[in-house]
Design an enzyme around this catalytic site. Structure first.
Site, mmCIF file in Angstrom:
data_model
loop_
_atom_site.group_PDB
_atom_site.id
_atom_site.type_symbol
_atom_site.label_atom_id
_atom_site.label_comp_id
_atom_site.label_asym_id
_atom_site.label_seq_id
_atom_site.Cartn_x
_atom_site.Cartn_y
_atom_site.Cartn_z
ATOM 1 N N PHE A 142 -3.090 -43.170 5.017
ATOM 2 C CA PHE A 142 -1.863 -43.967 4.618
ATOM 3 C C PHE A 142 -0.949 -43.342 5.790
ATOM 4 O O PHE A 142 -0.748 -42.294 5.902
ATOM 5 C CB PHE A 142 -1.775 -44.489 3.813
ATOM 6 C CG PHE A 142 -1.131 -45.782 3.485
ATOM 7 C CD1 PHE A 142 -1.459 -47.142 4.108
ATOM 8 C CD2 PHE A 142 0.387 -45.828 3.341
ATOM 9 C CE1 PHE A 142 -0.901 -48.498 4.231
ATOM 10 C CE2 PHE A 142 1.093 -47.036 2.919
ATOM 11 C CZ PHE A 142 0.265 -48.224 3.392
ATOM 12 N N ASP A 219 -5.009 -39.893 -3.042
ATOM 13 C CA ASP A 219 -4.601 -40.931 -3.190
ATOM 14 C C ASP A 219 -5.206 -41.783 -4.213
ATOM 15 O O ASP A 219 -6.510 -42.770 -3.094
ATOM 16 C CB ASP A 219 -4.009 -41.396 -1.694
ATOM 17 C CG ASP A 219 -3.436 -42.438 -1.830
ATOM 18 O OD1 ASP A 219 -3.430 -43.168 -2.357
ATOM 19 O OD2 ASP A 219 -2.100 -42.932 -1.006
ATOM 20 N N TYR A 244 0.774 -52.716 -8.313
ATOM 21 C CA TYR A 244 0.737 -53.986 -7.467
ATOM 22 C C TYR A 244 -1.297 -54.686 -7.210
ATOM 23 O O TYR A 244 -1.331 -55.357 -6.493
ATOM 24 C CB TYR A 244 1.877 -53.885 -6.757
ATOM 25 C CG TYR A 244 1.677 -52.780 -5.045
ATOM 26 C CD1 TYR A 244 0.847 -53.709 -3.962
ATOM 27 C CD2 TYR A 244 3.096 -51.924 -5.763
ATOM 28 C CE1 TYR A 244 1.871 -52.246 -3.439
ATOM 29 C CE2 TYR A 244 2.781 -51.138 -4.640
ATOM 30 C CZ TYR A 244 2.352 -51.429 -3.932
ATOM 31 O OH TYR A 244 2.562 -50.639 -2.723
ATOM 32 N N LYS A 245 -2.017 -53.319 -6.452
ATOM 33 C CA LYS A 245 -2.840 -54.178 -5.732
ATOM 34 C C LYS A 245 -3.459 -54.364 -6.673
ATOM 35 O O LYS A 245 -3.625 -55.873 -7.666
ATOM 36 C CB LYS A 245 -3.568 -52.542 -5.328
ATOM 37 C CG LYS A 245 -2.795 -52.393 -4.613
ATOM 38 C CD LYS A 245 -3.019 -51.041 -3.516
ATOM 39 C CE LYS A 245 -2.138 -50.539 -2.215
ATOM 40 N NZ LYS A 245 -1.943 -51.945 -0.927
ATOM 41 N N ARG A 393 -9.192 -57.515 7.136
ATOM 42 C CA ARG A 393 -9.220 -56.846 5.703
ATOM 43 C C ARG A 393 -9.658 -57.648 4.319
ATOM 44 O O ARG A 393 -8.451 -58.794 4.427
ATOM 45 C CB ARG A 393 -8.541 -56.001 5.904
ATOM 46 C CG ARG A 393 -8.720 -54.808 4.558
ATOM 47 C CD ARG A 393 -7.838 -53.707 4.318
ATOM 48 N NE ARG A 393 -6.502 -54.118 4.024
ATOM 49 C CZ ARG A 393 -5.818 -53.360 3.142
ATOM 50 N NH1 ARG A 393 -5.439 -52.094 3.396
ATOM 51 N NH2 ARG A 393 -4.626 -54.084 2.869
#
Length: 419
Positions: A142, A219, A244-245, A393
Site C-alpha cells: 500500500f 500490515d 474501519y474495514k 476491486r
C-alpha cells in the site's frame, strides 16, 4: 449514461447464477448477520461491494455510541476516565487479540491512525536491531507503507531492498529468501495485498526473517476480520491494522498495534506521551515508559472513535473466525466463477490468485473500461471501488454481504460493459 436494462449478447448464465446465489444464501450459516447492519435493506443500494474500504455500520453500534454520548459522557462526564475509558484501548486490544489476531492478552492496543502506528512500530523495530542497515519491502504494498518506509530510511540513512512481485500475486517465500540477509533489520509486508488480495505465507515470512536475525512487521489492514490469524503461533514480531474495514469501526476509527510480548521490555516507540508513561497522572519530569503494551500509546485515546469496534467483535465472538473465513472463501469463489462466465467475454481478467487459499477477502478484475464503468455503477447504487490502472476491486465482507448482492453487482458490471 448506459441504461440499467442495456442488452447483453448472452444472458443464458444469468438465471443459473441468480439461482446459485439464492441457494448459497439459503444455506449460509451467517445468513442472519447482514440484517444486523444499517442500510442492508436500503433500496437505493443494490450491491455494496466495498466492505474492505469501509465496512457497513452495525445497528448495535448506533445504540452503543448513543449510550456513550448520553450516559457515559453526558452523565458521568470526566468520571468516565476512571470508569473504563483510561484502559479502553487495552481492553478492546485484548478482545481483538483473542477474537481476531490469534494472540495472548497484553500484546495489542487501539489508538492513532494506521500511519502513526506504522511509524511507531517501524521505528521501534529498527531500534531493536541496531547496526543493521536494510529494510525489505515490496513495490505492490500500500502507498502509505512504501512512502513511510522511504521517509524513515532517508532520515536514518538506511537502504531499502525492494521486492518486485507479480502484481496479480504477491510476495513469496522465494522472493524473501532472495533479498533478506545479514544487514536486514526489518521485513515489512501486507498480509493481504491491497490490490490483488494475495495472502502472504506469514509463518514462512517470519521464519525467513528470523533466520537472518531480522524482524517481521505485518500490515493487517485487509486481513483483520476476514481471514484467520495466529500471530503468536506464526512468530510475527509486530503488526498494525485498521478497524474501519472488516471490523466496521466507522470512517477514521483508530488503528491497532500488536507487539509480541518477547519484545516489549526493550521496545521504545518514538512518540512519547503522557498516556504511555509508567505513571500517567504523576505528571513527573522525564519520560519513563509504561511496562507492557501501554507504552505504545502516546496522547489521549479516541474513545468515541473506538467503541463501535466492540459490536463487530461481539459478532465475531459469536460465529468465530473460522466461519467468517469459510464465508469469505465462498463469496470470492462465487464472484470468481460469475466473473469468468459473464465478464470475461468483455475482456475482464482476474488479477488475484485463482486459488482461494492464496487470497484474502477480495478479488480484483481488470478491464480497460472499468474506470468509467465504476463511476456509472455508483450512480445506480452498485458500489465496488476502482484501483489503478484498470481494476475493479470487489470487497466482500462476510458478515454483511450476501451472495445475491454479489451477483447483482457482477450482473450490473456486465450490463455496463455491454452498453
Amino acid at each position: 449514461m448506459a441504461s440499467a436494462s442495456a442488452p447483453r449478447p448472452d444472458r443464458t448464465a444469468d438465471a443459473a447464477f441468480a439461482a446459485r446465489a439464492a441457494d448459497l444464501d439459503a444455506r449460509d450459516p451467517l445468513a442472519a448477520y447482514p440484517a444486523r447492519f444499517i442500510g442492508h435493506d436500503d433500496p437505493e443500494i443494490v450491491a455494496y461491494l466495498d466492505g474492505n474500504s469501509l465496512g457497513r455500520p452495525p445497528k448495535a453500534a448506533a445504540r452503543r455510541m448513543a449510550d456513550l454520548v448520553e450516559q457515559q459522557w453526558g452523565r458521568r462526564l470526566i468520571r468516565g476516565w476512571d470508569e473504563g475509558w483510561f484502559d479502553l484501548p487495552l481492553t478492546i486490544g485484548d478482545r481483538l487479540a483473542r477474537t481476531v489476531l490469534g494472540a495472548a492478552p497484553g500484546q495489542a492496543t487501539i489508538g492513532d491512525s494506521t500511519t502513526v502506528l506504522l511509524f511507531k512500530l517501524i521505528s521501534g523495530g529498527l531500534d531493536l536491531r541496531p547496526g543493521r542497515t536494510e529494510i525489505v519491502l515490496d513495490r505492490e504494498n500500500f502507498p502509505t507503507d512504501r512512502y513511510l518506509l522511504e521517509s524513515i530510511a532517508a532520515q536514518r540513512g538506511l537502504t531499502l531492498r525492494w521486492l518486485e512481485p507479480d502484481p496479480a500475486l504477491g510476495v513469496t517465500t522465494a522472493d524473501l529468501d532472495s533479498v533478506i540477509g545479514e544487514q536486514t533489520a526489518l521485513v515489512v509486508l501486507s498480509h493481504v495485498a491491497y490490490r490483488s488480495g494475495f495472502l502472504v505465507d506469514a509463518p514462512a515470512a517470519a521464519q525467513a526473517a528470523h533466520a537472518a536475525g531480522a524482524l517481521l512487521l505485518l500490515d493487517l489492514c485487509h486481513s483483520a476480520g476476514s481471514v484467520e490469524l495466529a500471530l503468536d503461533d506464526w512468530g510475527v514480531d509486530l503488526a498494525v491494522g485498521c478497524t474501519y474495514k472488516y471490523l466496521n469501526g466507522g470512517p477514521g476509527s483508530p488503528a491497532f498495534a500488536y507487539v509480541a510480548a518477547s519484545h516489549q521490555e526493550r521496545f521504545a516507540q518514538p512518540i512519547w506521551g503522557w498516556m504511555g508513561a509508567a505513571d500517567s497522572f504523576a505528571m513527573g519530569q522525564g519520560y519513563e515508559p509504561s511496562p507492557g503494551i501501554r507504552r505504545i500509546i502516546s496522547g489521549t485515546p479516541a474513545i468515541t472513535g473506538m467503541v463501535a469496534i466492540e459490536d463487530t467483535l461481539d459478532m465475531l465472538d459469536e460465529v468465530g473466525m473460522a466461519a467468517v473465513r469459510a464465508k469469505s472463501v465462498a463469496l470470492t469463489s462465487f464472484a470468481q466463477d460469475a466473473a469468468a462466465e459473464v465478464l470475461a467475454p468483455f475482456g475482464a481478467v482476474l488479477s488475484s490468485p485463482s486459488d482461494p487459499a492464496m487470497r484474502g477477502g477480495h478479488i480484483t478484475l481488470d478491464q480497460p473500461d472499468f474506470r468509467a464503468v465504476v463511476a456509472r455503477l455508483w450512480e445506480r447504487g452498485v458500489i465496488p471501488d476502482f484501483r489503478n490502472p484498470t481494476g475493479i476491486r470487489l470487497g466482500l465482507s462476510p458478515l454483511s454481504t450476501t451472495f445475491a448482492e454479489t451477483w447483482a453487482g457482477i450482473e450490473a458490471i456486465a450490463e455496463e460493459l455491454s452498453a
